[in-house]
Design an enzyme around this catalytic site. Structure first.
Site, PDB file in Angstrom:
ATOM      1  N   ARG A 107      36.986  45.516  45.029  1.00 17.05           N
ATOM      2  CA  ARG A 107      37.982  44.439  44.989  1.00 17.05           C
ATOM      3  C   ARG A 107      38.891  44.496  46.212  1.00 17.05           C
ATOM      4  O   ARG A 107      39.271  43.460  46.771  1.00 17.05           O
ATOM      5  CB  ARG A 107      38.771  44.520  43.683  1.00 17.05           C
ATOM      6  CG  ARG A 107      37.934  44.041  42.481  1.00 17.05           C
ATOM      7  CD  ARG A 107      38.580  44.383  41.162  1.00 17.05           C
ATOM      8  NE  ARG A 107      37.936  43.700  40.031  1.00 17.05           N
ATOM      9  CZ  ARG A 107      38.228  43.937  38.757  1.00 17.05           C
ATOM     10  NH1 ARG A 107      39.136  44.843  38.433  1.00 17.05           N
ATOM     11  NH2 ARG A 107      37.619  43.273  37.798  1.00 17.05           N
ATOM     12  N   PHE A 129      46.438  30.996  31.780  1.00 18.13           N
ATOM     13  CA  PHE A 129      45.402  30.861  32.816  1.00 18.13           C
ATOM     14  C   PHE A 129      43.980  30.997  32.262  1.00 18.13           C
ATOM     15  O   PHE A 129      43.017  30.918  33.023  1.00 18.13           O
ATOM     16  CB  PHE A 129      45.639  31.857  33.960  1.00 18.13           C
ATOM     17  CG  PHE A 129      45.799  33.297  33.507  1.00 18.13           C
ATOM     18  CD1 PHE A 129      47.058  33.866  33.363  1.00 18.13           C
ATOM     19  CD2 PHE A 129      44.691  34.075  33.232  1.00 18.13           C
ATOM     20  CE1 PHE A 129      47.207  35.188  32.947  1.00 18.13           C
ATOM     21  CE2 PHE A 129      44.827  35.400  32.816  1.00 18.13           C
ATOM     22  CZ  PHE A 129      46.106  35.944  32.677  1.00 18.13           C
ATOM     23  N   LYS A 186      30.438  38.336  39.658  1.00 16.10           N
ATOM     24  CA  LYS A 186      31.060  37.046  39.319  1.00 16.10           C
ATOM     25  C   LYS A 186      30.669  35.961  40.330  1.00 16.10           C
ATOM     26  O   LYS A 186      30.170  36.268  41.421  1.00 16.10           O
ATOM     27  CB  LYS A 186      32.580  37.227  39.275  1.00 16.10           C
ATOM     28  CG  LYS A 186      33.061  38.187  38.179  1.00 16.10           C
ATOM     29  CD  LYS A 186      34.579  38.212  38.120  1.00 16.10           C
ATOM     30  CE  LYS A 186      35.091  39.169  37.061  1.00 16.10           C
ATOM     31  NZ  LYS A 186      36.560  39.082  36.884  1.00 16.10           N
ATOM     32  N   THR A 242      42.484  45.345  38.698  1.00 10.17           N
ATOM     33  CA  THR A 242      42.299  43.896  38.513  1.00 10.17           C
ATOM     34  C   THR A 242      42.912  43.107  39.680  1.00 10.17           C
ATOM     35  O   THR A 242      42.289  42.176  40.202  1.00 10.17           O
ATOM     36  CB  THR A 242      42.977  43.449  37.193  1.00 10.17           C
ATOM     37  OG1 THR A 242      42.564  44.324  36.155  1.00 10.17           O
ATOM     38  CG2 THR A 242      42.617  42.016  36.847  1.00 10.17           C
ATOM     39  N   ASN A 286      37.871  38.139  41.637  1.00 11.20           N
ATOM     40  CA  ASN A 286      37.889  39.553  42.032  1.00 11.20           C
ATOM     41  C   ASN A 286      36.498  40.198  41.964  1.00 11.20           C
ATOM     42  O   ASN A 286      36.335  41.370  41.665  1.00 11.20           O
ATOM     43  CB  ASN A 286      38.938  40.321  41.226  1.00 11.20           C
ATOM     44  CG  ASN A 286      38.668  40.269  39.729  1.00 11.20           C
ATOM     45  OD1 ASN A 286      37.650  39.749  39.292  1.00 11.20           O
ATOM     46  ND2 ASN A 286      39.575  40.815  38.942  1.00 11.20           N
ATOM     47  N   HIS A 342      33.108  42.192  37.243  1.00 10.76           N
ATOM     48  CA  HIS A 342      33.618  42.713  35.971  1.00 10.76           C
ATOM     49  C   HIS A 342      32.945  44.050  35.726  1.00 10.76           C
ATOM     50  O   HIS A 342      31.770  44.222  36.046  1.00 10.76           O
ATOM     51  CB  HIS A 342      33.262  41.770  34.811  1.00 10.76           C
ATOM     52  CG  HIS A 342      33.437  42.438  33.472  1.00 10.76           C
ATOM     53  ND1 HIS A 342      34.667  42.563  32.871  1.00 10.76           N
ATOM     54  CD2 HIS A 342      32.556  43.094  32.658  1.00 10.76           C
ATOM     55  CE1 HIS A 342      34.528  43.246  31.739  1.00 10.76           C
ATOM     56  NE2 HIS A 342      33.251  43.579  31.585  1.00 10.76           N
TER      57      HIS A 342
HETATM   58  P1  ADP Z   1      39.578  43.544  34.444  1.00  6.79           P
HETATM   59  O1  ADP Z   1      38.571  42.504  34.874  1.00  6.79           O
HETATM   60  O2  ADP Z   1      40.049  44.373  35.618  1.00  6.79           O
HETATM   61  O3  ADP Z   1      39.096  44.402  33.289  1.00  6.79           O
HETATM   62  P2  ADP Z   1      41.284  41.927  32.630  1.00  6.79           P
HETATM   63  O4  ADP Z   1      40.379  42.225  31.499  1.00  6.79           O
HETATM   64  O5  ADP Z   1      42.764  42.100  32.442  1.00  6.79           O
HETATM   65  O6  ADP Z   1      40.904  42.787  33.951  1.00  6.79           O
HETATM   66  O7  ADP Z   1      41.075  40.413  33.108  1.00  6.79           O
HETATM   67  C1  ADP Z   1      39.813  39.826  33.111  1.00  6.79           C
HETATM   68  C2  ADP Z   1      39.691  38.911  34.286  1.00  6.79           C
HETATM   69  O8  ADP Z   1      40.572  37.790  34.117  1.00  6.79           O
HETATM   70  C3  ADP Z   1      40.120  39.525  35.623  1.00  6.79           C
HETATM   71  O9  ADP Z   1      39.107  40.306  36.207  1.00  6.79           O
HETATM   72  C4  ADP Z   1      40.432  38.280  36.435  1.00  6.79           C
HETATM   73  O10 ADP Z   1      39.245  37.642  36.895  1.00  6.79           O
HETATM   74  C5  ADP Z   1      41.093  37.389  35.371  1.00  6.79           C
HETATM   75  N1  ADP Z   1      42.561  37.577  35.357  1.00  6.79           N
HETATM   76  C6  ADP Z   1      43.248  38.606  34.819  1.00  6.79           C
HETATM   77  N2  ADP Z   1      44.584  38.451  34.980  1.00  6.79           N
HETATM   78  C7  ADP Z   1      44.736  37.271  35.649  1.00  6.79           C
HETATM   79  C8  ADP Z   1      45.882  36.523  36.126  1.00  6.79           C
HETATM   80  N3  ADP Z   1      47.125  36.967  35.955  1.00  6.79           N
HETATM   81  N4  ADP Z   1      45.645  35.366  36.768  1.00  6.79           N
HETATM   82  C9  ADP Z   1      44.381  34.882  36.941  1.00  6.79           C
HETATM   83  N5  ADP Z   1      43.279  35.534  36.496  1.00  6.79           N
HETATM   84  C10 ADP Z   1      43.446  36.704  35.869  1.00  6.79           C
END
Ligand code: ADP
Length: 139
Positions: free
Chosen positions: A102, A57, A9, A91, A112, A115
């Site tokens: 992370r 968000f 990212k 996450t 973070n 992906h």
């Molecule tokens: P992951 O990336 O761990 O698979 P998700 O698919 O739930 O997690 O979320 C996608 C991305 O959206 C996250 O990696 C993060 O960058 C962002 N994100 C998720 N939840 C939040 C939140 N509560 N506030 C801000 N950004 C978020």
């Protein structure tokens, strides 16, 4: 053998830790079988983060993911999907153990670092989303 998709990212590239992050995957026995740098479009992000599109968000995520070009990679190895998810941690970086990507490099829930596909089915869909035929190699 599985192939999974990762995206380094904008915060990963801004912090200059792309090499360190990739080292973790290679050290775990995963091979790079596809790689490109790209600016992600709003349309592509809306598709990729469809499960978050209704969240308040979401606009911030889109802005963040478009803030600079990203590196998209296909990684292959045994149990690659679960292996990569274990290596990156959850996450929420505050819940991510030290030693995970992370846990070591992320600075907010949104920023973070990386992906990674979270299931074999999603990996197949995401590889198709980000790579054209012939861009993922059968090494
Ligand atoms: P992951 O990336 O761990 O698979 P998700 O698919 O739930 O997690 O979320 C996608 C991305 O959206 C996250 O990696 C993060 O960058 C962002 N994100 C998720 N939840 C939040 C939140 N509560 N506030 C801000 N950004 C978020």
């Amino acid at each position: 053998m599985e192939t999974t998709l990762i995206i380094l990212k904008p915060d990963c590239l801004k912090k200059g830790v792309a090499g360190k992050v990739l080292d973790r995957f290679e050290t775990a026995g995963l091979a790079v079988v596809g790689c490109k740098m790209a600016e992600l479009s709003s349309e592509k992000l809306r598709e990729h983060y469809a499960h978050l599109a209704e969240k308040p968000f979401y606009p911030e995520i889109e802005q963040f993911m478009r803030s600079r070009p990203v590196i998209i990679m296909a990684l292959r190895g045994e149990g690659a999907v679960a292996k990569v998810r274990d290596l990156i941690g959850p996450t929420d970086y505050r819940k991510a153990a030290k030693g995970t990507v992370r846990g070591d490099f992320a600075t907010s829930i949104m920023e973070n670092i990386v992906h990674a596909s979270d299931s074999v089915e999603n990996a197949a869909a995401e590889l198709k989303r980000f790579f054209n035929p012939g861009e993922v190699f059968a090494l």
